[in-house]
Motif scaffolding. Structure first.
Motif, short mmCIF file in Angstrom:
data_model
loop_
_atom_site.label_atom_id
_atom_site.label_comp_id
_atom_site.label_asym_id
_atom_site.label_seq_id
_atom_site.Cartn_x
_atom_site.Cartn_y
_atom_site.Cartn_z
N ILE A 111 -20.55 22.80 -35.16
CA ILE A 111 -20.57 24.22 -35.53
C ILE A 111 -22.02 24.73 -35.57
N SER A 112 -22.12 26.07 -35.59
CA SER A 112 -23.43 26.69 -35.83
C SER A 112 -23.33 27.78 -36.89
N GLY A 113 -22.11 28.14 -37.30
CA GLY A 113 -21.98 29.31 -38.17
C GLY A 113 -20.80 29.25 -39.14
N MET A 122 -13.22 25.38 -37.19
CA MET A 122 -13.36 24.04 -37.77
C MET A 122 -12.38 23.88 -38.94
N VAL A 123 -12.33 24.91 -39.82
CA VAL A 123 -11.41 24.87 -40.97
C VAL A 123 -9.96 24.75 -40.50
N CYS A 162 -14.99 18.49 -30.76
CA CYS A 162 -14.52 19.88 -30.70
C CYS A 162 -15.70 20.80 -31.01
N LEU A 163 -16.05 21.65 -30.05
CA LEU A 163 -17.07 22.66 -30.31
C LEU A 163 -16.37 23.86 -30.93
N ALA A 164 -16.89 24.30 -32.05
CA ALA A 164 -16.25 25.41 -32.76
C ALA A 164 -17.32 26.40 -33.19
N GLY A 165 -17.66 27.30 -32.29
CA GLY A 165 -18.74 28.23 -32.58
C GLY A 165 -20.09 27.53 -32.54
N TYR A 166 -20.20 26.48 -31.73
CA TYR A 166 -21.48 25.78 -31.56
C TYR A 166 -22.25 26.53 -30.47
N MET A 167 -23.43 27.01 -30.83
CA MET A 167 -24.09 28.02 -29.99
C MET A 167 -25.11 27.43 -29.01
N ARG A 168 -24.89 26.19 -28.59
CA ARG A 168 -25.83 25.61 -27.62
C ARG A 168 -25.09 25.00 -26.44
N LEU A 169 -25.77 25.06 -25.28
CA LEU A 169 -25.24 24.37 -24.10
C LEU A 169 -25.48 22.88 -24.27
#
Ligand code: GRF
Length: 191
Positions: free
Chosen positions: A7-9, A14-15, A84-91
């Motif tokens: 996550i990033s935010g 995720m929840v 699982c990417l969930a609002g992860y803000m990177r490539l």
């Protein structure tokens, strides 16, 4: 299936996954770790409240390869099999993608390949489309790319604003992401 979530935010997707694992809606799975690249990500507190281990791996001016290597090592240390990417803000770097072949998935708030990138809901709204939605897809090193696993349509209705449309998409994201994780676990059992 041990799951690691990046996550990033805010962390609402995720929840959704953590709660679905806890309730048994996602069976045969455990969320082993939630990793954030931002120390102030609101999602970190939500993961902790739910008793999930959290790790912060900040970028701190490092090269992407080095940052990714540290995240890969945390994921491996926790025995993670599905990322699982969930609002992860990177490539992700190619090395990251290769470390978990066909085992990294992402949720995006549009019907990809339409409207990749930031602010997908606004992009769709401004384009005036009648139907948008969300996509869970396999991740490669390109932005919002990779084969779709599941998609869900969300119509734009009269009187919608970007916010009301985004809220209805988000509701479907939570449902769709849980369904996609279930599907991947099912495929693993079928093999
Ligand atoms: C979601 O809209 C997701 O589709 C996109 O980023 C947003 C993250 O929201 N990739 P949250 O952090 O899961 O609440």
């Amino acid at each position: 299936m041990k799951i690691g979530i990046l996550i990033s935010g805010r962390g609402s997707n995720m929840v959704a996954i953590v709660d679905a694992v806890k309730s048994g809606a996602i069976a045969d799975a455990e969320v082993a770790v939630v990793i954030s690249d931002k120390a102030y990500a609101a999602g970190l507190g939500k993961a902790k409240e739910r008793g999930v281990e959290t790790v912060v791996v900040e970028r701190r001016g490092r090269m992407r390869a080095e940052h990714d290597a540290e995240i890969i090592s945390e994921l491996k240390k926790h025995g993670v099999e599905l990322v699982c990417l969930a609002g992860y803000m990177r490539l992700l770097s190619p090395a990251f993608v290769q470390a978990f072949p066909n085992r990294i998935i992402n949720i995006h708030p549009s019907l990809l390949p339409a409207f990749p990138g930031l602010d997908a809901q606004r992009q769709a709204f401004d384009a005036g489309v009648k139907v948008t939605g969300c996509t869970v897809h396999y991740v490669d090193e390109h932005l919002d790319n990779g084969p779709a696993i599941l998609q869900c349509e969300v119509p734009r209705v009269d009187g919608d604003t970007v916010d009301t449309l985004s809220a209805r998409i988000l509701e479907q994201e939570h449902r769709l992401y849980v369904e996609a994780v279930r599907e991947i676990i099912r495929r693993k059992h079928d093999r």
